[in-house]
Design an enzyme around this catalytic site. Structure first.
Site, mmCIF file in Angstrom:
data_model
loop_
_atom_site.group_PDB
_atom_site.id
_atom_site.type_symbol
_atom_site.label_atom_id
_atom_site.label_comp_id
_atom_site.label_asym_id
_atom_site.label_seq_id
_atom_site.Cartn_x
_atom_site.Cartn_y
_atom_site.Cartn_z
ATOM 1 N N LEU A 1 -83.190 -10.222 74.140
ATOM 2 C CA LEU A 1 -82.250 -9.685 74.244
ATOM 3 C C LEU A 1 -82.597 -8.127 72.745
ATOM 4 O O LEU A 1 -83.409 -8.325 71.929
ATOM 5 C CB LEU A 1 -81.318 -10.106 73.554
ATOM 6 C CG LEU A 1 -79.833 -9.614 73.738
ATOM 7 C CD1 LEU A 1 -79.186 -8.025 74.062
ATOM 8 C CD2 LEU A 1 -78.958 -9.962 72.554
ATOM 9 N N ASP A 2 -82.340 -6.976 73.063
ATOM 10 C CA ASP A 2 -82.989 -6.497 72.116
ATOM 11 C C ASP A 2 -84.512 -5.938 70.943
ATOM 12 O O ASP A 2 -84.611 -5.139 70.454
ATOM 13 C CB ASP A 2 -81.912 -5.857 70.953
ATOM 14 C CG ASP A 2 -80.624 -5.864 71.114
ATOM 15 O OD1 ASP A 2 -80.638 -4.942 72.036
ATOM 16 O OD2 ASP A 2 -79.390 -6.339 70.742
#
Lengths: 285, 285, 285, 285
Positions: free
Chosen positions: C227-228
């Site tokens: 994530l990210d």
């Protein structure tokens, strides 16, 4: 930067096979291409290529040149070959301002710029202490309207005797004669203290002040016979506002000038710049 | 932005007491200064001030104006007062290009720009659908050499009838008459598609291409009788390189134009811009 | 952009002959290389190449593919071929913020971005009017903790049925499941509203405010299971100062986000981006 | 910069009358305000003001201070007064890297930075020649885990004996003890070689390389007891791409570091920076 990495650059009129003339040759001779950039200008119809390649084992430069010349000839290519870690001889010309000179000397010292400076030439004695500290010969060649031809002739002699591959006018405040411009065309870089073509001529920062501009800039360009109009290599720019009086614009300008000039010199010595009529092609990175 | 926050701006010739005329008045009337910016131009010898203040309890605007006028008169001050959340009426003039218009409408819609647009005026019908979508009246006023005076007279009528406080030329491609320029002087903003004073006139991006520049820019300025030479409010700039053909420069230019114009409009409506002869003072933030 | 210009990209482990595999092939088949860029990453020891070439006369794409595959196989190359004027199908995912969506739609309309948008998918109904104006199908797929698997399954179905070649998360404010991340790995672009790796997680602009930073930025990156933390394609940044409260940082951030996302999408569809482990190679221009 | 121009700065809790306390006082004593900037932080509820004023005729500094103190006391204001051309004594601390030191020394020499450097302190002997050339005393204070307290005590002694008003850590590569941090809090500036809060700790450019970032930056901040987390004064940033190996990022970083540090020092000595909890207010210009 290892000894066995080389830079090959070439340019010629656009024609089928120009890329292969370079890449095929490198491949068939077992050279490994690390970075490659080519560009075809659709308007000027010219082709430009820069290849950075690695040679493993012994590299016979003479043989490389002889054989590549045969290929290049077919396309009327102009080309150059140099080791990536080649340290070109660069003569720097200055007057009284030292900000550009200081930046070039400092970047060279710490290895951000890989050049050898056999001579600093100035029409004033002021920057000799700086040259001394860096242990670089300083030639003070004063100039007046009467002595210009002689001064330029001495200047040219130094450039030749030092085998300079590049001349950098780091705020040299004298207009060069047409003759000298012609001799230096394409291998001398000047920093113009404005974002050309705005504010040509004297006192550009005062002109900028009068206009109330909100940005100031500088331009690094090759010398040609057209004063301040040679092919642009790099431009730098910074925002300013109403609190900048002319002297503040000049101070801001200094920072832009030195950064822009150093950048252009770096591009040139890394063989990233090509002349394209009165423009340039610059393969940055 | 609360209802009881106001912006007071003033300017006059430099003289002792100008700051106190503003700050002392605000203090003695119990107004709280949230942000204050003053500047004295040493060269033009003019004084500029912008105060953002909060009024608690009831605020008698009429009385404020009357009493402040007495102070301001002593210094021959020109001054303006408006609520911080004032939504000025802004007439936008366009031709066929929609990038600047689109940006203004969009930023207004999402609240990044606090304006009311009572009219979009164009010499072409092309951008009506965009105006419709934003539910803004669109006036199509075609123009030819013959009809110019009439067209401008209609245009002026709309500007007046809508009580416009600002006119924005968002790539309006007609040269305004001297008369209209005079009427709009200081309260109409134009976007010039180059970094003035370079590349004035037609096809600036083609001119830039020919010169082989490494940066392109745009200039937002007030209209005055001197075409494209009005006082500069904001300038934007971006780097470009040899791969940019004229059409690519134009595309890059569009981005710079819309951002620069929106920025200038924002400065103006927030009362951050002052005329200072043919320059401006801009208290950014 | 003419019909007979193509883009060929390839990457594989570094090995002698990779450049020639491409350039030699193009030459021997009479294709004219207009722009060429290759790079060898010395650390990951991988090779990347992008060639833009012109074919004159009839071009047999099938035959090109078959024959090139033979060459590419020797180097275990992954490669792609597309016409330069190829218009990829791009599905856009949004929530309530429209600044990125608006920019993509607008740039597509005026031709600065060459894509076809068969679907806009959102977990909220808010942006339907904008989609309608651009006449693009809008799929409202609400989501809750309970319905997440179903919602993602519908979402995935739309992506597949529209033959999307790229998915753009234009401020889609839901965390994707690991499963969907895996499916989208390398062909879905997200805009993260901070300059990664600073300020990960929620409310990055509030975090930035607390830290008193003097710059804010945004990051466009490929989705992966981390994530990210997917490979970064582009980053934008702007200066800010003490006058920026959290809401001002957010407004400034919006401008950076939309510009950065559009830039990343443009790089991707022009086949300028290559995955290089968890980094990217981007041949800008 | 004339002798009779002064800078008065003050800050305190937000309260009605704070601006007038300064501007009214200056006016009633016949001092001419050339530039004025105040800001009220709505969140921390603190007030900051910086006034640059001209005194004509004899200026009785002692009397000014005594009388102003009476006003300031009412608001519990902390305030400072200095001549605009005041040349503060600045001690510079370095280790082996000279890019920041070189920039500070050079800018000081040409007058872009108006400071006096009574001492350069280093834990290494390497930069003595540079100090010698600028004729500045160089103190080599080697350090080891065992000798840290003694070394810091000598260091502190030099700072005190030279009457330093500011300490600049120009890439001083030792972690300061809590005790020394506390002593230097708010009047020592450090340059952190990354865009905080990203890439804290060792080898930030290697960390940045691993993450494949497309921008690198540097942060100038005040020292406080929270290592690398002191209030930020200025941040600089530059774009990079896939061709930047760690050593290239470091070279690019050097340029950013020296420019950012010089900028922060300039802001500080011009009294433009105020502490605002763990943030800063910087009245640029």
């Amino acid at each position: 930067m290892s000894d066995n990495t080389w830079i090959l650059t070439a340019h010629c009129a656009s024609e089928l096979g120009t890329v292969d003339a370079v890449t095929g040759y490198l491949y068939h001779n077992g050279h490994y291409i690390e970075e490659l950039h080519s560009f075809d200008d659709k308007i000027s119809q010219r082709f430009f290529i820069r290849a950075c390649f690695r040679t493993d084992g012994g590299f016979d430069e003479e043989k490389f040149r002889t054989l590549f010349e045969l290929r290049a000839d077919k396309f009327d290519m102009q080309w150059e070959l140099q080791p990536q870690n080649h340290t070109p001889k660069v003569v720097i010309m200055v007057s009284k301002f030292d900000h550009c000179l200081n930046d070039l000397l400092y970047k060279n010292k710490i290895g951000q710029l890989n050049i050898e400076i056999p001579a600093i030439i100035s029409n004033h004695p002021d920057l000799k202490p700086l040259a001394d500290w860096y242990q670089i010969p300083y030639y003070h060649l004063p100039i007046s309207a009467d002595t210009k031809p002689e001064q330029e002739s001495k200047l040219w002699q130094i450039i030749q005797e030092t085998d300079a591959e590049l001349v950098v006018l780091a705020r040299y405040m004298q207009v060069l004669s047409d003759d000298l411009c012609k001799k230096l065309e394409g291998w001398a870089i000047n920093i113009h203290h404005s974002l050309l073509p705005g504010f040509k001529g004297a006192k550009p920062y005062h002109q900028a002040y009068e206009k109330g501009v909100k940005t100031v800039g500088a331009t690094a360009h090759y010398i040609n016979s057209d004063l301040d109009e040679g092919p642009i290599i790099a431009q730098g720019i910074e925002p300013v506002d109403h609190t900048y009086y002319p002297e503040d614009l000049i101070a801001k300008g200094r920072d832009i000038e030195r950064i822009t000039l150093s950048r252009a010199v770096k591009y040139h010595i890394e063989k990233r710049v090509f002349l394209n009529d009165n423009r340039t092609v610059v393969f940055k990175d």
